[in-house]
Write a protein that holds these residues in place. Structure first.
Motif, mmCIF file in Angstrom:
data_model
loop_
_atom_site.group_PDB
_atom_site.id
_atom_site.type_symbol
_atom_site.label_atom_id
_atom_site.label_comp_id
_atom_site.label_asym_id
_atom_site.label_seq_id
_atom_site.Cartn_x
_atom_site.Cartn_y
_atom_site.Cartn_z
ATOM 1 N N VAL A 181 0.845 -1.207 0.000
ATOM 2 C CA VAL A 181 0.000 0.000 0.000
ATOM 3 C C VAL A 181 0.873 1.247 0.000
ATOM 4 C CG1 VAL A 181 -1.727 1.267 1.311
ATOM 5 C CG2 VAL A 181 -1.904 -1.208 1.103
ATOM 6 N N PHE A 182 1.907 1.231 0.802
ATOM 7 C CA PHE A 182 2.887 2.302 0.851
ATOM 8 C C PHE A 182 3.370 2.625 -0.563
ATOM 9 C CE2 PHE A 182 6.926 3.435 3.570
ATOM 10 C CZ PHE A 182 6.901 4.732 3.072
ATOM 11 N N ALA A 183 3.797 1.610 -1.304
ATOM 12 C CA ALA A 183 4.353 1.799 -2.637
ATOM 13 C C ALA A 183 3.304 2.310 -3.621
ATOM 14 C CB ALA A 183 4.952 0.482 -3.136
ATOM 15 N N CYS A 184 2.135 1.691 -3.606
ATOM 16 C CA CYS A 184 1.127 2.009 -4.622
ATOM 17 C C CYS A 184 0.572 3.423 -4.503
ATOM 18 C CB CYS A 184 -0.009 1.001 -4.549
ATOM 19 S SG CYS A 184 0.455 -0.656 -5.079
ATOM 20 N N LEU A 185 0.564 3.968 -3.300
ATOM 21 C CA LEU A 185 -0.013 5.297 -3.101
ATOM 22 C C LEU A 185 1.023 6.411 -3.068
ATOM 23 C CD1 LEU A 185 -2.802 4.570 -0.447
ATOM 24 C CD2 LEU A 185 -2.984 4.684 -2.937
ATOM 25 N N LEU A 236 6.282 10.010 3.139
ATOM 26 C CA LEU A 236 7.635 9.875 2.596
ATOM 27 C C LEU A 236 7.948 10.851 1.463
ATOM 28 C CD1 LEU A 236 10.216 8.257 3.051
ATOM 29 C CD2 LEU A 236 9.448 6.688 1.275
ATOM 30 N N PRO A 237 7.149 10.934 0.380
ATOM 31 C CA PRO A 237 7.514 11.864 -0.690
ATOM 32 C C PRO A 237 7.404 13.322 -0.261
ATOM 33 C CG PRO A 237 5.350 10.933 -1.101
ATOM 34 C CD PRO A 237 5.915 10.200 0.071
ATOM 35 N N GLY A 293 7.353 17.181 -5.816
ATOM 36 C CA GLY A 293 6.569 16.203 -5.074
ATOM 37 C C GLY A 293 6.328 14.942 -5.878
ATOM 38 N N THR A 294 5.962 15.113 -7.162
ATOM 39 C CA THR A 294 5.739 13.953 -8.011
ATOM 40 C C THR A 294 7.043 13.196 -8.241
ATOM 41 O OG1 THR A 294 3.907 15.085 -9.109
ATOM 42 C CG2 THR A 294 4.873 13.210 -10.254
ATOM 43 N N GLY A 295 8.145 13.941 -8.415
ATOM 44 C CA GLY A 295 9.437 13.297 -8.624
ATOM 45 C C GLY A 295 9.880 12.494 -7.424
ATOM 46 N N SER A 308 10.386 7.318 -4.607
ATOM 47 C CA SER A 308 9.948 6.549 -3.446
ATOM 48 C C SER A 308 9.140 5.333 -3.884
ATOM 49 C CB SER A 308 9.114 7.432 -2.513
ATOM 50 O OG SER A 308 9.888 8.508 -2.019
ATOM 51 N N LEU A 309 8.358 5.494 -4.952
ATOM 52 C CA LEU A 309 7.617 4.357 -5.505
ATOM 53 C C LEU A 309 8.579 3.255 -5.925
ATOM 54 C CD1 LEU A 309 5.062 3.000 -6.744
ATOM 55 C CD2 LEU A 309 5.540 4.290 -8.823
#
Length: 528
Positions: free
Chosen positions: A92-96, A151-152, A423-425, A430-431
């Motif tokens: 879930v951490f990764a996907c979001l 995180l991000p 933020g997206t970067g 992080s993803l």
């Protein structure tokens, strides 16, 4: 003609606003005074961001120390359930992460960070009070939602308005903390379990999470919002696609790769991710533009960090079990014996800077990945009779390699993106890290369990055979059989770590082709 002039005017105004915000950010960094009094010291904000990162990343590794206690407890989880207790949070951490990073850009980074810490703490409470394995996994997933918002956003806040030099330093600090937090989580988790149970671990994380929330609320500035649509369709397609993909990967070995559930999950993943790519190519303001991956720095950073964290967190999944099952240490003793990894992670970025002067950025990244693979290869030789010093050497080399390569890959990705996509970067990198972590845990757990169950003593094999060391040991009082159970586990560790090392080496060969070389500019500096 009028429409073109209007669009040019809008772009000019947006660029002017970005410049003003960047100037304000630089003034804040210098500690200048604004209309409402002196700016808060940037050092306090760095502390707050590092504390938030330590908590959300540390809970991945801290839970690994709880696996023996959890497996022997009243919930009696299977090996597959244990993997999901660890990986449910990470998946879930990764996907979001990317949707959360984009949401922070659009709706405000400070508010997103504070909400994320609150949800993370709430999920920990659910885990601590869980009456069954299903509730425990659900609580972990709730915490994963909060962690994705944290995180991000921490990285985006740290680099806001910084010029290149301080920006690289901030990224290096942040990247080092994400690796260091995993080791610190081992010590903190081990201490909580040593003097309590696995439930104590989740109760213990709530006070520092609330403290981090209050500190961040006090010292973090409110940053500008970027007026773009929230892209809900892109978020849903990306999140759904990765959830389906990871479900198929994690469940495949247990349910069978040809089972309808696994094949269906992989098919759904392919459809959703293809739809996300098509939507991103057509949308005016996509959540994550697929064309970004055409940039070598972005592609190299994403693949490189995914590979590094696949190896790192695959080893983290095994560390606590090996040191407790095979070496007989308690949870705290196991956590303390992983501290050499923290020292190696701290030394990694400094070693990377020295190597970069000799080998360049590309060569340094490849060297770091080879060092990590060498550490995994060293660990693969461990069994119950291996001296701790040899295991510590392998674990330390794994951490050192990660510390060398991660900051350079992180900077390559951030430098390849425009400033207003910070933020997206950061969400994208992080993803890559968390997907690598989830994959490492899933693959390691799957290989270890498959080899373990195949090599159990005859008295424990057959239908209904145990899938965890704790369950196998509970079935026999015979010391020789218990020793054979531990040997079966270390055989699984051997195969899993060798597989991880091979994957990292293959990824390093790809990165050597993709990562941009640095060129020397007229003023003597380095450019991309």
């Amino acid at each position: 003609m009028r429409r073109s002039e209007t669009e040019d005017g809008e772009r000019t105004a947006e660029a002017r606003g970005d410049a003003e915000r960047a100037g304000a950010g630089r003034a804040w960094v210098r500690g200048s005074h604004g209309p409402h009094g002196p700016r808060r010291p940037r050092a306090l904000m760095t502390v707050a961001m590092c504390l938030c990162v330590t908590l959300v990343v540390g809970m991945v590794s801290a839970v690994n120390l709880a696996i023996p206690d959890l497996s022997a407890g009243t919930l009696h989880p299977s090996a597959e359930a244990v993997v999901w207790v660890v990986d449910g949070y990470v998946v879930v951490f990764a996907c979001l992460l990317v949707p959360a990073g984009a949401l922070a850009d659009r709706r405000g980074r400070k508010g997103t960070l504070l909400c994320g810490m609150g949800v993370f703490a709430a999920g920990s409470v659910v885990c601590a009070a869980a009456p069954g394995v299903g509730a425990l996994i659900a609580g972990r997933m709730i915490s994963g939602v909060g962690a994705a918002a944290v995180l991000p956003t921490t990285l985006a806040l740290l680099v806001e308005g910084l010029p290149d030099g301080p920006r690289r330093k901030a990224i290096a600090i942040w990247a080092s903390m994400t690796g260091l937090a995993a080791v610190l989580g081992n010590v903190g988790g081990g201490a909580a379990i040593e003097y309590g149970t696995w439930r104590t671990l989740f109760w213990a994380v709530v006070p520092p999470a609330l403290g981090a929330l209050l500190l961040a609320a006090a010292v973090t500035p409110v940053t500008a919002r970027h007026p773009r649509p929230a892209a809900p369709l892109g978020s849903a397609l990306l999140t759904g696609g990765f959830l389906a993909l990871l479900y198929g990967i994690v469940s495949g070995p247990q349910a069978g790769w040809g089972s309808p559930a696994v094949l269906g999950a992989l098919a759904v993943a392919a459809v959703l991710l293809a739809a996300w790519a098509r939507h991103g190519l057509r949308a005016a303001e996509p959540l994550l533009d697929p064309r970004l991956f055409a940039r070598p720095g972005v592609r190299a950073g994403a693949v490189g960090m995914a590979a590094l964290f696949t190896g790192m967190f695959g080893l983290f999944y095994l560390n606590g079990q090996y040191l407790q099952y095979a070496k007989g240490y308690g949870p705290l003793g196991a956590g303390v014996r992983l501290l050499p990894m923290a020292a190696a992670l701290l030394a990694g970025p400094r070693c990377g800077l020295l190597l970069e002067r000799v080998c360049g950025r590309r060569g340094t990244v490849v060297v770091g990945m080879f060092v990590l693979a060498g550490g995994l290869g060293t660990v693969s030789a461990a069994d119950a009779r291996t001296p701790y010093a040899l295991y510590a050497l392998g674990a330390g080399l794994t951490a050192l390699g990660c510390g060398i390569a991660t900051p350079l890959l992180s900077h390559a990705m951030m430098a390849a993106l425009p400033a207003d996509r910070a933020g997206t970067g950061s969400g994208l990198q992080s993803l890559a890290r968390e997907l690598g972590s989830a994959l490492g845990i899933a693959v390691t757990g799957t290989i270890t369990t498959a080899v373990f169950t195949a090599r159990l003593p005859a008295s424990l094999s057959g239908p209904g055979r145990p899938t965890t060391v704790a369950a196998a040991e509970a079935r026999t009082p015979d010391g020789r059989v218990r020793a054979a159970v531990v040997d079966a586990f270390t055989d699984g560790l051997h195969m899993a770590t060798l597989g991880l090392a091979a994957g990292v080496v293959l990824a390093a060969l790809l990165i050597a082709r993709w990562i941009p070389k640095e060129t020397v500019t007229r003023d003597g500096g380095k450019g991309r």
